[in-house]
Design a protein around this motif. Structure first.
Motif, PDB file in Angstrom:
ATOM      1  N   UNK A  13       0.840  -1.218   0.000  1.00  0.00           N
ATOM      2  CA  UNK A  13       0.000   0.000   0.000  1.00  0.00           C
ATOM      3  C   UNK A  13       0.858   1.245   0.000  1.00  0.00           C
ATOM      4  N   UNK A  14       1.931   1.207   0.754  1.00  0.00           N
ATOM      5  CA  UNK A  14       2.824   2.375   0.800  1.00  0.00           C
ATOM      6  C   UNK A  14       3.467   2.606  -0.544  1.00  0.00           C
ATOM      7  N   UNK A  15       3.944   1.514  -1.199  1.00  0.00           N
ATOM      8  CA  UNK A  15       4.575   1.655  -2.512  1.00  0.00           C
ATOM      9  C   UNK A  15       3.593   2.174  -3.527  1.00  0.00           C
ATOM     10  N   UNK A  16       2.359   1.695  -3.521  1.00  0.00           N
ATOM     11  CA  UNK A  16       1.348   2.174  -4.484  1.00  0.00           C
ATOM     12  C   UNK A  16       1.031   3.639  -4.269  1.00  0.00           C
ATOM     13  N   UNK A  17       0.985   4.069  -2.993  1.00  0.00           N
ATOM     14  CA  UNK A  17       0.709   5.492  -2.740  1.00  0.00           C
ATOM     15  C   UNK A  17       1.818   6.400  -3.255  1.00  0.00           C
ATOM     16  N   UNK A  18       3.083   5.904  -3.028  1.00  0.00           N
ATOM     17  CA  UNK A  18       4.216   6.713  -3.513  1.00  0.00           C
ATOM     18  C   UNK A  18       4.180   6.845  -5.036  1.00  0.00           C
ATOM     19  N   UNK A  19       3.942   5.721  -5.744  1.00  0.00           N
ATOM     20  CA  UNK A  19       3.907   5.753  -7.218  1.00  0.00           C
ATOM     21  C   UNK A  19       2.766   6.642  -7.704  1.00  0.00           C
ATOM     22  N   UNK A  20       1.615   6.548  -7.061  1.00  0.00           N
ATOM     23  CA  UNK A  20       0.472   7.380  -7.465  1.00  0.00           C
ATOM     24  C   UNK A  20       0.756   8.871  -7.251  1.00  0.00           C
ATOM     25  N   UNK A  21       1.443   9.187  -6.136  1.00  0.00           N
ATOM     26  CA  UNK A  21       1.768  10.588  -5.889  1.00  0.00           C
ATOM     27  C   UNK A  21       2.725  11.145  -6.943  1.00  0.00           C
ATOM     28  N   UNK A  22       3.724  10.270  -7.325  1.00  0.00           N
ATOM     29  CA  UNK A  22       4.678  10.733  -8.358  1.00  0.00           C
ATOM     30  C   UNK A  22       3.970  10.993  -9.685  1.00  0.00           C
ATOM     31  N   UNK A  23       3.061  10.066 -10.061  1.00  0.00           N
ATOM     32  CA  UNK A  23       2.342  10.238 -11.337  1.00  0.00           C
ATOM     33  C   UNK A  23       1.476  11.496 -11.312  1.00  0.00           C
ATOM     34  N   UNK A  24       0.809  11.734 -10.139  1.00  0.00           N
ATOM     35  CA  UNK A  24      -0.019  12.939 -10.017  1.00  0.00           C
ATOM     36  C   UNK A  24       0.824  14.212 -10.146  1.00  0.00           C
ATOM     37  N   UNK A  25       2.002  14.154  -9.526  1.00  0.00           N
ATOM     38  CA  UNK A  25       2.888  15.336  -9.598  1.00  0.00           C
ATOM     39  C   UNK A  25       3.353  15.598 -11.030  1.00  0.00           C
ATOM     40  N   UNK A  26       3.691  14.502 -11.762  1.00  0.00           N
ATOM     41  CA  UNK A  26       4.130  14.648 -13.169  1.00  0.00           C
ATOM     42  C   UNK A  26       3.001  15.204 -14.024  1.00  0.00           C
ATOM     43  N   UNK A  27       1.765  14.709 -13.793  1.00  0.00           N
ATOM     44  CA  UNK A  27       0.611  15.176 -14.561  1.00  0.00           C
ATOM     45  C   UNK A  27       0.360  16.664 -14.321  1.00  0.00           C
ATOM     46  N   UNK A  28       0.458  17.057 -13.056  1.00  0.00           N
ATOM     47  CA  UNK A  28       0.271  18.483 -12.755  1.00  0.00           C
ATOM     48  C   UNK A  28       1.346  19.344 -13.419  1.00  0.00           C
ATOM     49  N   UNK A  29       2.586  18.849 -13.437  1.00  0.00           N
ATOM     50  CA  UNK A  29       3.671  19.591 -14.093  1.00  0.00           C
ATOM     51  C   UNK A  29       3.431  19.762 -15.573  1.00  0.00           C
ATOM     52  N   UNK A  30       2.985  18.650 -16.219  1.00  0.00           N
ATOM     53  CA  UNK A  30       2.717  18.729 -17.656  1.00  0.00           C
ATOM     54  C   UNK A  30       1.591  19.731 -17.937  1.00  0.00           C
ATOM     55  N   UNK A  31       0.546  19.673 -17.105  1.00  0.00           N
ATOM     56  CA  UNK A  31      -0.594  20.600 -17.288  1.00  0.00           C
ATOM     57  C   UNK A  31      -0.154  22.040 -17.101  1.00  0.00           C
ATOM     58  N   UNK A  32       0.671  22.298 -16.091  1.00  0.00           N
ATOM     59  CA  UNK A  32       1.156  23.659 -15.857  1.00  0.00           C
ATOM     60  C   UNK A  32       2.020  24.157 -17.032  1.00  0.00           C
ATOM     61  N   UNK A  33       2.829  23.264 -17.589  1.00  0.00           N
ATOM     62  CA  UNK A  33       3.681  23.647 -18.725  1.00  0.00           C
ATOM     63  C   UNK A  33       2.854  24.025 -19.960  1.00  0.00           C
ATOM     64  N   UNK A  34       1.819  23.206 -20.239  1.00  0.00           N
ATOM     65  CA  UNK A  34       0.966  23.494 -21.388  1.00  0.00           C
ATOM     66  C   UNK A  34       0.218  24.825 -21.218  1.00  0.00           C
ATOM     67  N   UNK A  35      -0.280  25.060 -19.969  1.00  0.00           N
ATOM     68  CA  UNK A  35      -0.966  26.329 -19.708  1.00  0.00           C
ATOM     69  C   UNK A  35      -0.020  27.525 -19.885  1.00  0.00           C
ATOM     70  N   UNK A  36       1.221  27.358 -19.464  1.00  0.00           N
ATOM     71  CA  UNK A  36       2.212  28.439 -19.598  1.00  0.00           C
ATOM     72  C   UNK A  36       2.511  28.740 -21.072  1.00  0.00           C
ATOM     73  N   UNK A  37       2.643  27.696 -21.910  1.00  0.00           N
ATOM     74  CA  UNK A  37       2.895  27.881 -23.341  1.00  0.00           C
ATOM     75  C   UNK A  37       1.730  28.619 -24.008  1.00  0.00           C
ATOM     76  N   UNK A  38       0.513  28.217 -23.645  1.00  0.00           N
ATOM     77  CA  UNK A  38      -0.660  28.849 -24.238  1.00  0.00           C
ATOM     78  C   UNK A  38      -0.740  30.326 -23.838  1.00  0.00           C
ATOM     79  N   UNK A  39      -0.400  30.620 -22.588  1.00  0.00           N
ATOM     80  CA  UNK A  39      -0.423  32.003 -22.099  1.00  0.00           C
ATOM     81  C   UNK A  39       0.614  32.847 -22.836  1.00  0.00           C
ATOM     82  N   UNK A  40       1.792  32.254 -23.099  1.00  0.00           N
ATOM     83  CA  UNK A  40       2.827  32.999 -23.856  1.00  0.00           C
ATOM     84  C   UNK A  40       2.381  33.324 -25.273  1.00  0.00           C
ATOM     85  N   UNK A  41       1.701  32.393 -25.919  1.00  0.00           N
ATOM     86  CA  UNK A  41       1.225  32.639 -27.288  1.00  0.00           C
ATOM     87  C   UNK A  41       0.179  33.751 -27.312  1.00  0.00           C
TER      88      UNK A  41
END
Length: 415
Positions: A4-32
């Motif tokens: 359970x601990x390992x699954x929570x850690x992996x899920x948190x990492x994936x959530x963090x990566x997804x949020x980073x990707x979303x923030x990057x795309x929003x930043x690119x769109x704002x620059x355009x």
């Protein structure tokens, strides 16, 4: 628990990566979006259009140098920012030196549209030709030359301004010709003004100005005389021709500069007869039944008294069967033995009367308070009345209807 601990850690990492990707795309769109707003700024838009127009103008100028130079192609404001439209073969562009010339204001018809802009002269070239000066090309048969001059009169200073312009088609006695011109203001034949000599030319260009001092009262009684001479290698002068121009028929004012040409005439080199000579022209119009006499001039008259008050005139009389029909007189010219008249008279005469009619021209001298004196007379007419040159003149007039026939005649006191 470990799983359970390992699954929570992996899920948190994936959530963090997804949020980073979303923030990057929003930043690119704002620059355009931000850069698009900067391009649409009004101040920046003007600069961009100016840059585009400069590039377009430079391209047009480069294109115009490759073909013939043309009138500036000005892009309307509504077409700024669009691609340039290539002209068809029928849409030719006119040439002009100023590449930034703006069109004239005012209403414009369809003729002024781009499609109707043709090179000047391609529609009908005859409309743009200057009228040909025939005085430079049309010379009569037997011509000995033609002289151009201008005259102008200054009222305040009482000066007659004469400009000697040019002479064309001279007929010299030798191969080469070095002409010059003497100018007289008759009746004064003792003084004259002379032009420069033009070397080795049959078509001299003079462009020289001369001044005669003459009062306005005497102006219309004066006559200009041009004598054209040729100078040979031995410095001898040979007369090529003359022009006689009376001033009485011209309206001379300061605002009216007359440019005139006249054909050269051969001077009568024979010495005057005993009582002098008279020159006149005859013409008969068979359609109108009109006999015309042009009294031109007289020479070598034997005046009874040398005085400026002495007047000389010509009386022209029409006779039929030696019966007087009608007479007319010229103006009296003062103080000259070589008067120039150039006056025209017409008489009604039926064609059937020409065999019995005759003309008498009498030269008369008059003085104030004294009797009129006859200086000489000449009669021209058919064989019934005349012989010799007088008969020849009359017959030539009849054989050449509507044509002026000019001749000299000797004066005599007998009729």
């Amino acid at each position: 628990q470990a799983v359970a601990v390992a699954g929570g850690i992996i899920g948190g990492i994936l959530l963090f990566v997804l949020l980073g990707i979303t923030a990057y795309l929003l930043w690119k769109k704002f620059c355009r979006l931000f850069s698009y707003e900067k391009l649409m700024n009004p101040a920046k838009k003007t600069n961009a259009n100016a840059i585009f127009q400069d590039q377009a103008n430079s391209e047009i100028q480069q294109k115009s140098t490759s073909r013939s130079r043309s009138v500036p192609f000005i892009i309307p404001p509504t077409l700024h920012g669009r691609d340039r439209i290539h002209l068809t073969n029928e849409e030719q562009v006119q040439e002009d030196r100023d590449p930034f010339m703006t069109p004239q204001s005012g209403p414009r018809s369809s003729f002024h549209s781009l499609a109707g802009a043709y090179v000047v002269g391609t529609i009908n070239p005859d409309l743009y030709k200057f009228p040909e000066d025939k005085s430079e090309t049309d010379f009569p048969d037997g011509s000995i030359g033609r002289l151009w001059f201008s005259i102008e009169y200054e009222q305040e200073s009482e000066r007659l301004l004469v400009s000697l312009i040019k002479v064309r088609k001279l007929q010299p006695p030798a191969d080469s010709c070095s002409p010059f011109v003497k100018i007289y203001l008759l009746p004064d034949e003792r003084s004259y003004l002379q032009s420069k000599t033009k070397r080795k030319t049959l078509n001299p260009q003079f462009d020289e100005n001369f001044v005669f001092q003459v009062s306005s009262k005497m102006l219309l009684q004066r006559t200009l005389k041009f004598l054209v001479y040729h100078v040979d290698k031995q410095k001898k002068h040979h007369l090529l021709g003359q022009v006689i121009f009376p001033l009485k028929n011209e309206a001379l004012t300061e605002d009216n500069k007359l440019v005139i040409w006249r054909d050269l005439e051969k001077e009568n080199l024979e010495p005057p007869s005993e009582h002098g000579d008279i020159q006149f022209s005859l013409s008969y119009n068979d359609y109108l039944g009109r006999l015309t006499v042009v009294v031109l001039r007289a020479r070598g008259l034997k005046l009874q008294e040398e005085s400026p008050a002495v007047g000389v005139y010509v009386k022209v009389s029409l006779m039929n069967h030696n019966k007087f029909i009608k007479s007319k007189k010229t103006a009296a010219l003062l103080g000259t033995s070589n008067p120039v008249y150039n006056e025209t008279f017409s008489f009604k005469a039926d064609q059937t009367e020409l065999d019995t009619a005759s003309l008498s021209l009498s030269v008369l001298q008059t003085n104030k308070g004294e009797k009129t004196l006859l200086l000489g007379r000449v009669v021209v007419g058919p064989f019934m009345y005349t012989r010799g040159k007088e008969l020849e003149h009359w017959n030539e007039m009849i054989s050449k209807p509507k044509e002026l026939v000019k001749r000299w005649h000797a004066l005599c006191h007998s009729t």
